[in-house]
Design a protein around this motif. Structure first.
Motif, PDB file in Angstrom:
ATOM      1  N   VAL A 382     -49.344  13.014  39.278  1.00  0.00           N
ATOM      2  CA  VAL A 382     -50.705  12.750  38.804  1.00  0.00           C
ATOM      3  C   VAL A 382     -51.691  12.915  39.963  1.00  0.00           C
ATOM      4  CG1 VAL A 382     -52.262  10.957  37.937  1.00  0.00           C
ATOM      5  CG2 VAL A 382     -49.986  11.237  36.923  1.00  0.00           C
ATOM      6  N   ALA A 383     -51.353  12.329  41.111  1.00  0.00           N
ATOM      7  CA  ALA A 383     -52.247  12.393  42.271  1.00  0.00           C
ATOM      8  C   ALA A 383     -52.495  13.844  42.677  1.00  0.00           C
ATOM      9  CB  ALA A 383     -51.651  11.609  43.432  1.00  0.00           C
ATOM     10  N   LYS A 384     -51.423  14.645  42.699  1.00  0.00           N
ATOM     11  CA  LYS A 384     -51.558  16.042  43.128  1.00  0.00           C
ATOM     12  C   LYS A 384     -52.366  16.862  42.121  1.00  0.00           C
ATOM     13  CE  LYS A 384     -49.154  15.845  46.952  1.00  0.00           C
ATOM     14  NZ  LYS A 384     -49.783  16.065  48.260  1.00  0.00           N
ATOM     15  N   ALA A 385     -52.202  16.563  40.834  1.00  0.00           N
ATOM     16  CA  ALA A 385     -52.954  17.305  39.818  1.00  0.00           C
ATOM     17  C   ALA A 385     -54.437  16.949  39.869  1.00  0.00           C
ATOM     18  CB  ALA A 385     -52.379  17.019  38.438  1.00  0.00           C
ATOM     19  N   MET A 434     -47.429  15.223  31.029  1.00  0.00           N
ATOM     20  CA  MET A 434     -46.435  14.776  30.055  1.00  0.00           C
ATOM     21  C   MET A 434     -45.997  15.915  29.133  1.00  0.00           C
ATOM     22  SD  MET A 434     -45.632  11.664  30.651  1.00  0.00           S
ATOM     23  CE  MET A 434     -45.035  10.781  29.202  1.00  0.00           C
ATOM     24  N   ALA A 435     -46.894  16.879  28.906  1.00  0.00           N
ATOM     25  CA  ALA A 435     -46.561  17.973  27.990  1.00  0.00           C
ATOM     26  C   ALA A 435     -45.807  19.091  28.686  1.00  0.00           C
ATOM     27  CB  ALA A 435     -47.847  18.507  27.357  1.00  0.00           C
ATOM     28  N   ALA A 436     -45.863  19.131  30.035  1.00  0.00           N
ATOM     29  CA  ALA A 436     -45.282  20.263  30.772  1.00  0.00           C
ATOM     30  C   ALA A 436     -43.757  20.303  30.585  1.00  0.00           C
ATOM     31  CB  ALA A 436     -45.641  20.148  32.238  1.00  0.00           C
ATOM     32  N   GLU A 437     -43.233  21.517  30.441  1.00  0.00           N
ATOM     33  CA  GLU A 437     -41.789  21.685  30.263  1.00  0.00           C
ATOM     34  C   GLU A 437     -41.078  21.729  31.614  1.00  0.00           C
ATOM     35  OE1 GLU A 437     -40.161  21.492  27.494  1.00  0.00           O
ATOM     36  OE2 GLU A 437     -42.008  21.270  26.350  1.00  0.00           O
ATOM     37  N   THR A 438     -41.818  22.178  32.654  1.00  0.00           N
ATOM     38  CA  THR A 438     -41.214  22.313  33.985  1.00  0.00           C
ATOM     39  C   THR A 438     -41.851  21.304  34.937  1.00  0.00           C
ATOM     40  OG1 THR A 438     -42.867  24.009  34.407  1.00  0.00           O
ATOM     41  CG2 THR A 438     -40.673  24.774  33.750  1.00  0.00           C
ATOM     42  N   PRO A 439     -41.178  20.979  36.041  1.00  0.00           N
ATOM     43  CA  PRO A 439     -41.766  20.030  36.996  1.00  0.00           C
ATOM     44  C   PRO A 439     -43.136  20.503  37.471  1.00  0.00           C
ATOM     45  CG  PRO A 439     -39.487  20.507  37.583  1.00  0.00           C
ATOM     46  CD  PRO A 439     -39.845  21.441  36.460  1.00  0.00           C
ATOM     47  N   SER A 440     -44.023  19.565  37.705  1.00  0.00           N
ATOM     48  CA  SER A 440     -45.398  19.884  38.083  1.00  0.00           C
ATOM     49  C   SER A 440     -45.466  20.668  39.393  1.00  0.00           C
ATOM     50  CB  SER A 440     -46.195  18.586  38.222  1.00  0.00           C
ATOM     51  OG  SER A 440     -47.443  18.868  38.799  1.00  0.00           O
ATOM     52  N   GLN A 441     -46.336  21.684  39.415  1.00  0.00           N
ATOM     53  CA  GLN A 441     -46.529  22.497  40.620  1.00  0.00           C
ATOM     54  C   GLN A 441     -47.855  22.165  41.315  1.00  0.00           C
ATOM     55  OE1 GLN A 441     -44.251  24.892  41.729  1.00  0.00           O
ATOM     56  NE2 GLN A 441     -42.978  23.931  40.167  1.00  0.00           N
ATOM     57  N   HIS A 442     -48.620  21.254  40.758  1.00  0.00           N
ATOM     58  CA  HIS A 442     -49.925  20.936  41.343  1.00  0.00           C
ATOM     59  C   HIS A 442     -49.756  20.383  42.760  1.00  0.00           C
ATOM     60  CE1 HIS A 442     -52.333  21.694  37.785  1.00  0.00           C
ATOM     61  NE2 HIS A 442     -51.417  21.080  37.063  1.00  0.00           N
ATOM     62  N   PRO A 443     -50.739  20.587  43.642  1.00  0.00           N
ATOM     63  CA  PRO A 443     -52.024  21.254  43.414  1.00  0.00           C
ATOM     64  C   PRO A 443     -51.896  22.781  43.556  1.00  0.00           C
ATOM     65  CG  PRO A 443     -51.920  20.425  45.644  1.00  0.00           C
ATOM     66  CD  PRO A 443     -50.641  20.020  44.986  1.00  0.00           C
ATOM     67  N   THR A 445     -54.874  24.658  43.929  1.00  0.00           N
ATOM     68  CA  THR A 445     -56.122  25.178  44.512  1.00  0.00           C
ATOM     69  C   THR A 445     -56.351  24.759  45.969  1.00  0.00           C
ATOM     70  OG1 THR A 445     -57.264  23.214  43.692  1.00  0.00           O
ATOM     71  CG2 THR A 445     -57.311  25.153  42.280  1.00  0.00           C
ATOM     72  N   THR A 446     -55.454  23.999  46.540  1.00  0.00           N
ATOM     73  CA  THR A 446     -55.694  23.503  47.905  1.00  0.00           C
ATOM     74  C   THR A 446     -55.002  24.395  48.930  1.00  0.00           C
ATOM     75  OG1 THR A 446     -53.784  22.068  47.696  1.00  0.00           O
ATOM     76  CG2 THR A 446     -55.906  21.099  47.179  1.00  0.00           C
ATOM     77  N   VAL A 447     -55.427  24.287  50.178  1.00  0.00           N
ATOM     78  CA  VAL A 447     -54.867  25.124  51.234  1.00  0.00           C
ATOM     79  C   VAL A 447     -53.398  24.763  51.473  1.00  0.00           C
ATOM     80  CG1 VAL A 447     -55.084  25.794  53.654  1.00  0.00           C
ATOM     81  CG2 VAL A 447     -57.124  25.260  52.321  1.00  0.00           C
ATOM     82  N   ILE A 448     -53.154  23.461  51.523  1.00  0.00           N
ATOM     83  CA  ILE A 448     -51.777  22.984  51.662  1.00  0.00           C
ATOM     84  C   ILE A 448     -51.401  22.340  50.342  1.00  0.00           C
ATOM     85  CG2 ILE A 448     -50.294  21.341  52.884  1.00  0.00           C
ATOM     86  CD1 ILE A 448     -52.097  21.749  55.318  1.00  0.00           C
TER      87      ILE A 448
END
Ligand SMILES: *Cc1c(COP(=O)(O)O)cnc(C)c1O
Length: 466
Positions: A382-385, A434-443, A445-448
Motif C-alpha cells: 500500500v505504501a509503495k503504491a 486486492m484485485a491484482a492477480e500478481t504481487p504488487s510492482q509499485h512504485p 514512477t519513482t527513480v528507485i
C-alpha cells in the motif's frame, strides 16, 4: 545520477568571490596545505542543475500530502522563516557580550514562558538539539533528582510497549534498566501490569499521551499517581503536541518533565536531518538540575548538553508561530489536527481495518494483517503504491504492537479537498492491490523502486573514492 565529483571538469572553476574587505592574513608555513583540496570544478549552470535535480528527487510537505504518522509533517508558514532570517537574529555570535544580544535573550525568555504555559511546566531549557536529545536531558534530570535525595536504588524506567523507540533507547543511554508494560486491548496502559512493576527501584515512567496509536489514555491521572506513590517521576514525551496544545497540559496530567519537538509541532521544517530543538520543560523542583545556559550558574546542574543556547533560530520560529496563532489559534490548530485525523479515519474505514475503534487524536493506525494473510497484500504494498499517487507513505510497521501497521497523521494544515483526494487515493490503492492477480510492482514512477532497505542501511556508501 552522477556526483559533482564525477561531473567535475579540470579548470572549469567559478571565480565570483567578492573582493577581500578585511586585511589579508597569511597562515604560518606549518598550517598551510601541501596539496590543493580535491574540490569538484563546475560551472554555475551545472551546479545549479545538479541541486535542482536533487530537489526534484526529494519529497517534502511543499510537494504533496505527507501523512507520516508521529512525525507531524505539517505546513510551516513561510513568515516564520522570514522572521528567523532577520539579520538581528542571524548576524550574532554566541560569544557576544549578553548586553549586545538582549533581543535574542528576550526571544528565549518569551518562548520559554509560552511553552511553559502550554505544557504546565515551570522552567524550560532550549539546549537539546532534538527530541531524543531532550529525552536524554529529561531522564538525566530524573536521575539527578533521585541521587540528590540520596536515593541510589532507582535504576528502572518504565516504558509502555506503544512507546517511540527513542524512549527505551534514552533510558538505556542513561544507564537505566528498561521495563516494558503492555497495553490493553483498548490501546491504553494496562494498570494491573503497571502496578506489578512499580517499586522502590522505579526511577520513572516515560509516556506519550496521546500514544502512538492515537489514543488519549483516559487513566492518565491514575497512571501518574501510581508512579508518584511508588516514588518515581513521570516523563512526558511531547514530541507531537499537535493534538493537545492549548487543550490539556502534561503538567496537569501529573507529569514532572516534558520535551517538545519544536521541529514537529512548532514550525521548523524537518525530515532533512535538522537542525531541530528538543526543548525540555520541568516542574520547579527539577529546575535546579537543568543544564546551565550561557551565564547561568546552577550549582546542582546536570551540566551542559549542548554549546551556547542550542539551535536558537528554531526557537525564533516557534515564538513567531505561537505569537501569530495566539491563545485561540493554538487551540484551534490542535482541534483541526484531531478533526482531520478523525475525518480520514472514518473515510478510510470503508476499506481499511483500523487498529482501534472510536475517536482518535491527531493520528490513527490501520492494519493490513488480514489482507497480508489472505491475499499477500502488505502494508509495504500500500505504501509503495501511494508513491505513484504523489502521496508520501504513512509511517510503516510502527507502532510494533500493531501488525502490518500504517500510521496516518494528516495534520491540521490540510484542506478538506486535499483530504478527500488523499482518501480516494488510499481507497483506490487498496482496491487495486486486492484485485491484482500478481504481487504488487509499485512504485512504477519513482527513480528507485523497491530497494533492499536493510542492505541500504547496513552497507550505505558514504565515501567517494577518487
Ligand atoms: C519524533 C519523536 C521522537 C524523537 O524526536 P527526534 O527529534 O527525531 O529525536 C520521540 N518521541 C516521539 C513520540 C516522536 O514522535
Amino acid at each position: 545520477m552522477k556526483l559533482l565529483f564525477e561531473k567535475s571538469v579540470e579548470g572549469c572553476a567559478l571565480s565570483i568571490l567578492p573582493e577581500l574587505d578585511v586585511p589579508e592574513y597569511r597562515l604560518s608555513e606549518g598550517a598551510l596545505r601541501l596539496k590543493a583540496p580535491k574540490l569538484p570544478q563546475l560551472s554555475e549552470t551545472d551546479i545549479d542543475r545538479h541541486y535542482s535535480e536533487l530537489e526534484r528527487r526529494a519529497f517534502g510537505v511543499n510537494n504533496g500530502f505527507y501523512p507520516l504518522g508521529s512525525c507531524t509533517m505539517k505546513y510551516n508558514p513561510r513568515v516564520n522563516e522570514a522572521i528567523a532570517a532577520l539579520p538581528g537574529f542571524t548576524q550574532v555570535h554566541p560569544l557576544q557580550p549578553s548586553d549586545t544580544v538582549s533581543g535574542c535573550l528576550e526571544v528565549l525568555k518569551l518562548a520559554g514562558g509560552e511553552l511553559c504555559e502550554i505544557t504546565g511546566m515551570d522552567a524550560m531549557t532550549f539546549q537539546p538539539a532534538a527530541g531524543a536529545h531532550g529525552e536524554l536531558t529529561g531522564v538525566m534530570l530524573i536521575k539527578k533528582y533521585h541521587e540528590a535525595r540520596g536515593d541510589f536504588s532507582r535504576d528502572k524506567i518504565i516504558v509502555p510497549d506503544s512507546a517511540h523507540g527513542t524512549n527505551p533507547a534514552t533510558a538505556a543511554m542513561c544507564g537505566m534498566k528498561v521495563i516494558n508494560v503492555p497495553s490493553g486491548a483498548d490501546g491504553c496502559v494496562d494498570l494491573g501490569r503497571l502496578r506489578a512493576v512499580l517499586g522502590p527501584d522505579t526511577a520513572g515512567l516515560m509516556l506519550t499521551n496521546p500514544n502512538t496509536v492515537g489514543i488519549f489514555d483516559r487513566n492518565i491521572l491514575e497512571i501518574t499517581n501510581l508512579v508518584h506513590e511508588a516514588g518515581g517521576l513521570n516523563y512526558y514525551d511531547g514530541a507531537n503536541l499537535n493534538a493537545i496544545m492549548g487543550v490539556v497540559r502534561p503538567g496537569d496530567m501529573g507529569f514532572d518533565c516534558v520535551h517538545l519537538n519544536l521541529h514537529k509541532t512548532f514550525s521548523t521544517p524537518h525530515g532533512g536531518g535538522g537542525p531541530g530543538a528538543g526543548a525540555v520543560g520541568c516542574k520547579g523542583f527539577l529546575a535546579p538540575y537543568l543544564p546551565n545556559g550561557y551565564g547561568e550558574d546552577r550549582p546542582e546542574s546536570i551540566g551542559r548538553v549542548k554549546a551556547f543556547y542550542g539551535n536558537f533560530l528554531v526557537v525564533v520560529r516557534a515564538l513567531a508561530y505561537l505569537l501569530m496563532l495566539g491563545r485561540e489559534g493554538v487551540t484551534l490548530a490542535a482541534q483541526m489536527a484531531v478533526l482531520n485525523a478523525n475525518y480520514m479515519k472514518k473515510r478510510l474505514a470503508e476499506c481499511y481495518a483500523v487498529s482501534h475503534e472510536g475517536i482518535c487524536m491527531h493520528e490513527f493506525v490501520v492494519t493490513l494483517e488480514r489482507e497480508a494473510k489472505e491475499r499477500h497484500v502488505t502494508a509495504m504494498d500500500v505504501a509503495k503504491a501511494l508513491l505513484d499517487k504523489g502521496i508520501h507513505p504513512p509511517t510503516m510497521y510502527f507502532p510494533l504492537i500493531v501488525h502490518e501497521a500504517l500510521m496516518i497523521e494528516p495534520t491540521e494544515t490540510e484542506s478538506k479537498e486535499t483530504l478527500d483526494l488523499a482518501c480516494e487515493a488510499f481507497l483506490e490503492v487498496y482496491r487495486d492491490c486486492m484485485a491484482a492477480e500478481t504481487p504488487s510492482q509499485h512504485p512504477l514512477t519513482t527513480v528507485i523502486r523497491r530497494p533492499d532497505e536493510v542492505r541500504a542501511a547496513r552497507e550505505s556508501k558514504l565515501i567517494y573514492k577518487f
